[in-house]
Design a protein around this motif. Sequence first.
Motif, mmCIF file in Angstrom:
data_model
loop_
_atom_site.group_PDB
_atom_site.id
_atom_site.type_symbol
_atom_site.label_atom_id
_atom_site.label_comp_id
_atom_site.label_asym_id
_atom_site.label_seq_id
_atom_site.Cartn_x
_atom_site.Cartn_y
_atom_site.Cartn_z
ATOM 1 N N VAL A 158 -3.241 7.612 -17.331
ATOM 2 C CA VAL A 158 -3.223 7.520 -18.794
ATOM 3 C C VAL A 158 -1.855 7.045 -19.275
ATOM 4 N N LEU A 159 -0.777 7.588 -18.694
ATOM 5 C CA LEU A 159 0.574 7.161 -19.067
ATOM 6 C C LEU A 159 0.812 5.688 -18.731
ATOM 7 N N LEU A 160 0.168 5.218 -17.670
ATOM 8 C CA LEU A 160 0.318 3.827 -17.251
ATOM 9 C C LEU A 160 -0.650 2.898 -17.967
ATOM 10 N N ASP A 161 -1.454 3.463 -18.860
ATOM 11 C CA ASP A 161 -2.424 2.684 -19.639
ATOM 12 C C ASP A 161 -3.443 1.982 -18.738
ATOM 13 N N THR A 162 -3.913 2.720 -17.726
ATOM 14 C CA THR A 162 -4.968 2.198 -16.865
ATOM 15 C C THR A 162 -6.104 3.220 -16.823
ATOM 16 N N ALA A 163 -7.307 2.753 -16.545
ATOM 17 C CA ALA A 163 -8.452 3.656 -16.448
ATOM 18 C C ALA A 163 -8.245 4.588 -15.254
ATOM 19 N N PRO A 164 -8.380 5.897 -15.447
ATOM 20 C CA PRO A 164 -8.192 6.837 -14.331
ATOM 21 C C PRO A 164 -9.021 6.457 -13.118
ATOM 22 N N ILE A 165 -8.377 6.445 -11.972
ATOM 23 C CA ILE A 165 -9.025 5.982 -10.748
ATOM 24 C C ILE A 165 -10.222 6.848 -10.369
ATOM 25 N N ASN B 32 0.802 -1.215 0.000
ATOM 26 C CA ASN B 32 0.000 0.000 0.000
ATOM 27 C C ASN B 32 0.845 1.280 0.000
ATOM 28 N N THR B 33 2.145 1.133 -0.319
ATOM 29 C CA THR B 33 3.022 2.305 -0.290
ATOM 30 C C THR B 33 2.523 3.393 -1.217
ATOM 31 N N TRP B 34 2.192 3.031 -2.458
ATOM 32 C CA TRP B 34 1.748 4.036 -3.420
ATOM 33 C C TRP B 34 0.465 4.696 -2.954
ATOM 34 N N PHE B 35 -0.417 3.921 -2.320
ATOM 35 C CA PHE B 35 -1.683 4.484 -1.831
ATOM 36 C C PHE B 35 -1.434 5.531 -0.749
ATOM 37 N N VAL B 36 -0.496 5.241 0.157
ATOM 38 C CA VAL B 36 -0.196 6.172 1.245
ATOM 39 C C VAL B 36 0.331 7.490 0.689
ATOM 40 N N PHE B 37 1.336 7.421 -0.175
ATOM 41 C CA PHE B 37 1.929 8.632 -0.730
ATOM 42 C C PHE B 37 0.945 9.369 -1.644
ATOM 43 N N ASP B 38 0.145 8.619 -2.379
ATOM 44 C CA ASP B 38 -0.840 9.242 -3.254
ATOM 45 C C ASP B 38 -1.877 10.009 -2.440
ATOM 46 N N THR B 39 -2.296 9.442 -1.320
ATOM 47 C CA THR B 39 -3.279 10.103 -0.458
ATOM 48 C C THR B 39 -2.694 11.359 0.180
ATOM 49 N N GLN C 32 -13.701 5.469 -11.748
ATOM 50 C CA GLN C 32 -14.196 4.107 -11.601
ATOM 51 C C GLN C 32 -14.389 3.635 -10.173
ATOM 52 N N LYS C 33 -13.651 4.150 -9.214
ATOM 53 C CA LYS C 33 -13.806 3.651 -7.856
ATOM 54 C C LYS C 33 -13.216 4.637 -6.859
ATOM 55 N N GLU C 34 -13.500 4.376 -5.603
ATOM 56 C CA GLU C 34 -12.953 5.137 -4.485
ATOM 57 C C GLU C 34 -13.416 6.594 -4.477
ATOM 58 N N PHE C 35 -13.219 7.246 -3.350
ATOM 59 C CA PHE C 35 -13.408 8.683 -3.222
ATOM 60 C C PHE C 35 -12.061 9.334 -3.493
ATOM 61 N N TYR C 36 -11.851 9.794 -4.708
ATOM 62 C CA TYR C 36 -10.582 10.432 -5.069
ATOM 63 C C TYR C 36 -10.841 11.915 -5.305
ATOM 64 N N ALA C 37 -11.395 12.251 -6.461
ATOM 65 C CA ALA C 37 -11.782 13.637 -6.683
ATOM 66 C C ALA C 37 -12.864 14.053 -5.690
ATOM 67 N N THR C 38 -13.722 13.116 -5.326
ATOM 68 C CA THR C 38 -14.775 13.410 -4.354
ATOM 69 C C THR C 38 -14.183 13.820 -3.016
ATOM 70 N N ARG D 109 -11.257 1.479 2.806
ATOM 71 C CA ARG D 109 -11.406 0.445 3.838
ATOM 72 C C ARG D 109 -12.763 -0.229 3.779
ATOM 73 N N PHE D 110 -13.806 0.553 3.545
ATOM 74 C CA PHE D 110 -15.163 0.008 3.551
ATOM 75 C C PHE D 110 -15.780 -0.055 2.151
ATOM 76 N N ASN D 111 -14.924 0.071 1.139
ATOM 77 C CA ASN D 111 -15.349 -0.067 -0.257
ATOM 78 C C ASN D 111 -16.516 0.856 -0.592
ATOM 79 N N ILE D 112 -16.389 2.114 -0.197
ATOM 80 C CA ILE D 112 -17.423 3.109 -0.466
ATOM 81 C C ILE D 112 -17.101 3.813 -1.782
ATOM 82 N N SER D 113 -18.073 3.924 -2.644
ATOM 83 C CA SER D 113 -17.872 4.615 -3.918
ATOM 84 C C SER D 113 -19.202 5.199 -4.361
ATOM 85 N N LEU D 114 -19.129 6.086 -5.337
ATOM 86 C CA LEU D 114 -20.347 6.658 -5.894
ATOM 87 C C LEU D 114 -21.064 5.618 -6.739
#
Length: 209
Positions: free
Chosen positions: A143-150, A95-102, A153-159, A198-203
């Motif tokens: 986009v550079l990693l060729d994956t669907a922008p997070i 979860n290293t990338w998740f921690v730094f990304d957050t 599709q899931k999680e509270f990111y921009a939200t 943690r609780f899989n909450i998404s729009l």
Amino acid sequence: MNTEPYIGQTFYLILEFLGTFAFAISGIRQAASKHFDWFGGFVCGISVAIGGGTLRDLMLGVTPFWMTNPFYIICTILAQVFVIVFSRYLKHLDNTWFVFDTIGLALFTIVGVQKTLFCGYPYWVAIMMGCITGAAGGVIRDVLLDTAPIIFQKEFYATACIFGGVFYWLLTMIGVNMEMTSLLTFVFICVVRYLAVRFNISLPKFKDE
């Protein structure tokens, strides 16, 4: 237009450094998981570190922040050295990338809100610019990693950025000072995103006919 930091120069630079460093590490770590070379890792790192802020500054009509100071490129290089040197330890932390990304998400949202307010725009614009500053770099990275922008599709990111911007505004409305507002907003955004994952909450998602 005066574009000096909305709050103290030192405090603002600390936020910028920590946000840039954290976001760069998240991008480089994900590039490493795709087995990119060092140059590819740097491109992913610098894209997520300056992408959102660049878009924000262009929309605000000011010179993009990284074009007036090599500090941000140097910061990304340091992040890459950090990942290379400590790769043996980081790869055991899923979860290293998740921690730094957050961390980067929260810090850059705050920076975006503050800079927009200082440029004289109302809070509703500042909340949108905070979201763009925090989340747009992640879209470029994905986009550079060729994956669907997070954020689509899931999680509270921009939200989480939007919630954080509203929370920042509410704190200033009740008279909390800027340093404490920034700290509390940082914690708030991190907690919101952690709980969502943690609780899989998404729009709600759209469904086909």
